[in-house]
Design a protein around this motif. Sequence first.
Motif, mmCIF file in Angstrom:
data_model
loop_
_atom_site.group_PDB
_atom_site.id
_atom_site.type_symbol
_atom_site.label_atom_id
_atom_site.label_comp_id
_atom_site.label_asym_id
_atom_site.label_seq_id
_atom_site.Cartn_x
_atom_site.Cartn_y
_atom_site.Cartn_z
ATOM 1 N N LYS A 122 0.928 -1.580 -0.220
ATOM 2 C CA LYS A 122 0.128 0.181 -0.192
ATOM 3 C C LYS A 122 1.101 1.112 0.135
ATOM 4 N N PRO A 123 1.459 1.315 0.705
ATOM 5 C CA PRO A 123 2.427 2.713 0.556
ATOM 6 C C PRO A 123 3.299 3.264 -0.966
ATOM 7 N N ASP A 165 0.356 4.091 -2.987
ATOM 8 C CA ASP A 165 0.106 5.153 -2.732
ATOM 9 C C ASP A 165 0.731 6.774 -3.615
ATOM 10 N N ALA A 166 1.675 5.930 -3.307
ATOM 11 C CA ALA A 166 3.050 7.059 -4.038
ATOM 12 C C ALA A 166 2.823 6.919 -5.724
ATOM 13 N N THR A 212 -5.285 6.164 -9.102
ATOM 14 C CA THR A 212 -6.631 5.686 -8.968
ATOM 15 C C THR A 212 -5.996 4.345 -9.423
ATOM 16 N N LEU A 213 -6.552 3.191 -7.522
ATOM 17 C CA LEU A 213 -5.819 2.295 -7.919
ATOM 18 C C LEU A 213 -7.161 0.977 -7.455
#
Lengths: 303, 303
Positions: free
Chosen positions: B153-154, B157-158, B162-163
């Motif tokens: 996730k980290p 996010d970077a 759009t995930l």
Amino acid sequence: MNSTAQPQITVIGLGSMGFGMALSLQRAGFDVVGCDVSAAGRDRFQAEGGRVAATPAEAAAGSAIVISVVVNAAQTEAVLFGADGCAETMPADAVFISAATMAPDVARGLAARVEATGRHYLDAPISGGAQRAAEGALTILASGSATAFEKAKPALDAMAATLYELGDSAGTGAAFKMINQLLAGVHIAAACEAITFAAKQGLDIRRVYEVITASAGNSWMFENRVPHVLDGDYAPRSAVEIFTKDLGIIMDMARTEKFPVPIASSALQMFMMTAASGMGRDDDASVARLYGRVTGTPLPGDA
Amino acid sequence: MNSTAQPQITVIGLGSMGFGMALSLQRAGFDVVGCDVSAAGRDRFQAEGGRVAATPAEAAAGSAIVISVVVNAAQTEAVLFGADGCAETMPADAVFISAATMAPDVARGLAARVEATGRHYLDAPISGGAQRAAEGALTILASGSATAFEKAKPALDAMAATLYELGDSAGTGAAFKMINQLLAGVHIAAACEAITFAAKQGLDIRRVYEVITASAGNSWMFENRVPHVLDGDYAPRSAVEIFTKDLGIIMDMARTEKFPVPIASSALQMFMMTAASGMGRDDDASVARLYGRVTGTPLPGDA
């Protein structure tokens, strides 16, 4: 022509597009005379307060603007030059606005014959669907002489949200429309191929719709037609046979030009298979049902 | 791992996408170790203050997150299990994020081999191009275990605007990406067929672009790629060979599933002809040049 009150306009062909266009013209203050081969079509327009006539010849008399919204070139030719055609009954300075999708050289031929009578011809294929026709919000891809544009303008303003003036002679509007139809047809067939292939792999096709419409694989047609597949709703908004016709015209044009169009050709074959298997009058998203049935892939409402 | 300051992340493959992703991760505060087979690729990242390592094995040591941004499945397998692969040098609880486009069953196979070592695998194909990679604004089509998502996730996010979390095992992300590539490839080939056919008919192709992008024949790819044709600029933003590869994967998948894909198949043949005639490394809009040269239709910059 009743020139002291509302000017008279004739609309020939009161199908889903022509009916909406006739209503838009009424709303804009014209005295619209509608004409359709079908009594049901005429009745529907009369129920909206419209005047009707049984033949193009009769309907066009006294109208400075005659709009033809029939299916193809052959019907347009019949409207003009058939037994009850309007080419000679229109007033001598009238403009004939032709909305049907047809090959550019056919549009040029019809324009030449109309212009030989001293009347004017605007090549004006339409885009946008029945709802936008009824709202007076069509896109019109028009070409013709400055005089034809000038005479047609009051009607165009009432029917179109976007009017493209694409050239000073008939045929150019038709050519632009055919390029649009080439792409639209390929995109529908590709959308149907892709969404059914996704279903075959067990993907959640509603999620596929969500992802693709936000991605580089999107098209106007994917976004518009795939919901019909998701809902299993093949009531015809636009029928398979529209694209067997229009991609067929592309094939004729391309063969004449010696220009290979393999992608459009593949798309046409999928519409042909869909029509051949009995779905020609269903919604064009039925190409997905064809893929689904051939491959044993259940789709919503067609398992 | 330098856990008291910036956490360390490894990016393997510093091409146009991986380089931008590495920069996005640096900007987000990670200590990024980059790795590329090309010295030029490593030098470019070092010039941006990045650390580099010569092999995946070395680059991945001490990184809780290892991101692979190579071209295909074969390179991904080499990154993991080749002579200097990282599968055994990653920390025991690390997650391997695979961004390459590949067939779903190949993604599942790689995931199983990584998971057999106790490490985690996230199937995470990317979309959006080099610029959005550099902006940390990619679309990521991911699937994998809850643990893999949590650990990744980290970094996600970077890198992503759009995930999409598409499923709990590897292969689903790959399958969604392949559906996108099927459509994207067909739409590029169709755009090139249509715009060159328009040119052949003597239409003003800038006007065609204007009309089509406002009409039902539009696609994301038509809108994005046709300007390259209008400008005669075939410097590769995305090369023809990407689509010979990706539509080739579609053919393999479809043959395995016994699912006919005639539209994608036609599109692949046009990319193949374009590559075969020497334009494989040029921009994928070069399919228009192929149509133009075959038919003697002059296009801007390629008369």
